[in-house]
Design an enzyme around this catalytic site. Structure first.
Site, mmCIF file in Angstrom:
data_model
loop_
_atom_site.group_PDB
_atom_site.id
_atom_site.type_symbol
_atom_site.label_atom_id
_atom_site.label_comp_id
_atom_site.label_asym_id
_atom_site.label_seq_id
_atom_site.Cartn_x
_atom_site.Cartn_y
_atom_site.Cartn_z
ATOM 1 N N CYS A 13 31.661 55.768 -34.518
ATOM 2 C CA CYS A 13 31.960 55.369 -35.896
ATOM 3 C C CYS A 13 32.518 53.951 -35.942
ATOM 4 O O CYS A 13 33.358 53.576 -35.137
ATOM 5 C CB CYS A 13 32.987 56.323 -36.517
ATOM 6 S SG CYS A 13 32.386 57.986 -36.788
ATOM 7 N N ASP A 64 42.614 61.212 -38.821
ATOM 8 C CA ASP A 64 41.345 61.891 -39.076
ATOM 9 C C ASP A 64 41.365 62.729 -40.354
ATOM 10 O O ASP A 64 40.332 63.260 -40.765
ATOM 11 C CB ASP A 64 40.959 62.786 -37.888
ATOM 12 C CG ASP A 64 40.297 62.002 -36.769
ATOM 13 O OD1 ASP A 64 40.019 60.800 -36.959
ATOM 14 O OD2 ASP A 64 40.045 62.585 -35.695
ATOM 15 N N ASP A 79 41.411 48.625 -23.499
ATOM 16 C CA ASP A 79 42.359 47.960 -22.595
ATOM 17 C C ASP A 79 43.367 48.933 -21.986
ATOM 18 O O ASP A 79 43.725 48.813 -20.811
ATOM 19 C CB ASP A 79 43.142 46.863 -23.339
ATOM 20 C CG ASP A 79 42.239 45.792 -23.911
ATOM 21 O OD1 ASP A 79 41.011 45.949 -23.796
ATOM 22 O OD2 ASP A 79 42.750 44.812 -24.463
ATOM 23 N N PRO A 96 40.212 49.248 -28.794
ATOM 24 C CA PRO A 96 40.002 48.639 -27.486
ATOM 25 C C PRO A 96 40.256 49.605 -26.338
ATOM 26 O O PRO A 96 41.080 50.514 -26.438
ATOM 27 C CB PRO A 96 41.007 47.483 -27.466
ATOM 28 C CG PRO A 96 42.059 47.868 -28.449
ATOM 29 C CD PRO A 96 41.356 48.658 -29.510
ATOM 30 N N ARG A 128 31.933 56.873 -28.999
ATOM 31 C CA ARG A 128 32.999 56.209 -28.250
ATOM 32 C C ARG A 128 33.645 57.136 -27.222
ATOM 33 O O ARG A 128 34.082 56.685 -26.164
ATOM 34 C CB ARG A 128 34.087 55.717 -29.215
ATOM 35 C CG ARG A 128 33.703 54.471 -29.959
ATOM 36 C CD ARG A 128 34.808 54.017 -30.884
ATOM 37 N NE ARG A 128 34.416 52.781 -31.555
ATOM 38 C CZ ARG A 128 34.689 51.566 -31.101
ATOM 39 N NH1 ARG A 128 35.336 51.422 -29.972
ATOM 40 N NH2 ARG A 128 34.302 50.500 -31.766
#
Length: 430
Positions: A117, A305, A125, A123, A93
């Site tokens: 992942c 994370d 956006d 999103p 990503r």
């Protein structure tokens, strides 16, 4: 198929050196596209599959990239193309962070909708909102995001959520925009500060990184520079938990306390001894762990994370703990795997109720994402018997030589190809 096999029961002792931060190096590599003069030299770069992926993206965009030892060099002075294809972006990503630099440098960007992942909706956006505010025309067609701008113009952008990726992308796009850009409600992670420092070394004018408002005064051009990536706070946190749960005594070299203050606070609440030393953080595990509740939040709150790794120490503590996830949806897929190891966990909405202390048992489990992979290995360190962790492609995205570092601290852990090893006789591995 490769798997990591862990025999639980060993105490960890010694020292382990942290590598450069995965979440810092990817946007910094992307930012090298902004330099129309010179060659960028990045040091302390971790040897991770995600780094190789973004390097391949830059090569496809016509940058000259090399990666030797822990150093990446990028020459982006040639004619940079603006199309980042699906075959690379689907793997990660974070590839979308090339969009801001491409738009600023070339006036257009065509980037495949991202992969990585599968931990819920992330999103894009907010990224696009920022580009549009600066004058870009954005459309999504056939699985690609396309953005064009004759010129980017400084604007005021308010982020509805302090997204790390959106903050980085808009900040990079704004460096070459005409006029001043003000981004409000930005992410404040250390990785944002590292990127801003790199941009400023290149000649950008970025003010306020690490606070809730970042101001960028656009400049006409940026020049390549040399930069050393900050240490990985998530790798540091993972090893801190490994030391704590095994009752060990481990020095986490190069760990920066200010970057993980929320984790330090929670571990100290649980009875873990944390000592700040000149070259890192020493962690000494207690005989008994106290239960604490944790809620993930944008920085400086508890990092999402570290959620799955933290759940390992929660399930070993005495009493009931609650883990609440507020940053990402669907980030509890590892819970089912932990239950296979005899963890007592129950998902309730955005929270997991954890009853401890669990008597963990070794099992064959599959990683569901990057941090879950590390968490399952941590659980194996304290489980009775042998734990086999598969789907190591996730682990390799964010940890270099994880098993080797654990071995050096005294853990019984091996990485094997099960087509070449008799996994019915695991004792023979140790």
């Amino acid at each position: 198929m490769e798997k990591i096999i862990v025999r639980g029961g060993k105490q960890l002792n010694g020292s382990v050196k942290m590598e450069g931060a995965k979440n810092a190096v990817l946007p910094v590599i992307a930012a090298t596209l902004l330099a129309s003069k010179g060659t960028s030299v990045l040091k302390n770069v971790p040897n991770l599959s995600d780094v190789f992926t973004i390097n391949e993206v830059l090569k496809y965009l016509n940058a000259d990239v090399s990666f030797v030892n822990d150093e990446v060099t990028v020459d982006a002075t040639g004619e940079i193309t603006s199309d980042a294809p699906f075959e690379y972006v689907r793997k990660m990503r974070a590839s979308i962070v090339v969009m801001g630099p491409l738009l600023a440098r070339t006036g257009s960007a065509r980037v495949a909708l991202p992969g990585g992942c599968a931990i819920g909706s992330r999103p894009v956006d907010l990224h696009l909102k920022g580009f549009e505010a600066m004058g870009a025309v954005v459309k999504i067609e056939n699985g690609y995001i396309e953005a064009t701008a004759e010129k980017l113009v400084g604007a005021k952008v308010y982020l509805d959520f302090p997204s790390v990726g959106a903050t980085q992308n808009i900040m990079m796009a704004a460096t070459l925009a005409e006029g001043t850009t003000v981004i409000e409600n930005v992410a404040r992670e250390p990785e944002i500060v590292d990127l801003a420092n790199f941009l400023n070394q290149m000649g950008a004018r970025v003010i306020g990184a690490g606070t809730e408002v970042i101001r960028i005064e656009g400049v006409k051009e940026l020049t390549a520079t040399e930069h050393s990536i900050i240490p990985d706070r998530i790798e540091a946190g993972t090893f801190m938990i490994a030391a704590a749960i095994t009752g060990g005594n481990v020095l986490i070299e190069d760990a920066v306390p200010e970057h993980i203050s929320s984790l330090i606070a929670k571990l100290e609440e649980m009875g873990v001894q944390i000592i700040e030393e000149e070259n890192g953080i020493r962690v000494i595990g207690p005989d008994k762990l106290k239960a604490v509740d944790v809620k993930t939040m944008p920085h400086p709150g508890f990092p999402t994370d570290m959620q799955s790794q933290m759940m390992v120490i929660q399930m070993l503590s005495e009493g009931t703990s609650i883990m609440t996830e507020t940053v990402f949806e669907n980030r509890f897929m590892h819970v089912e795997e932990m239950r296979r190891m005899n963890a007592d966990m129950k998902i309730e909405g955005h929270s997991v109720i954890i009853s401890g202390p669990a008597k963990l048992q070794g099992a064959e489990v599959a990683a569901t994402d990057l941090r879950a992979a590390a968490a399952l290995i941590l659980a194996g360190l304290v489980a009775d018997g042998y734990t086999q962790v598969t789907e190591l492609k996730y682990l390799d995205r964010g940890y270099n030589n994880f098993h080797g570092k654990l071995q050096a601290l005294g853990a019984d852990v091996e990485r094997v190809d099960d087509s070449k090893v008799d996994v019915t006789n695991l004792a023979s591995l140790f």
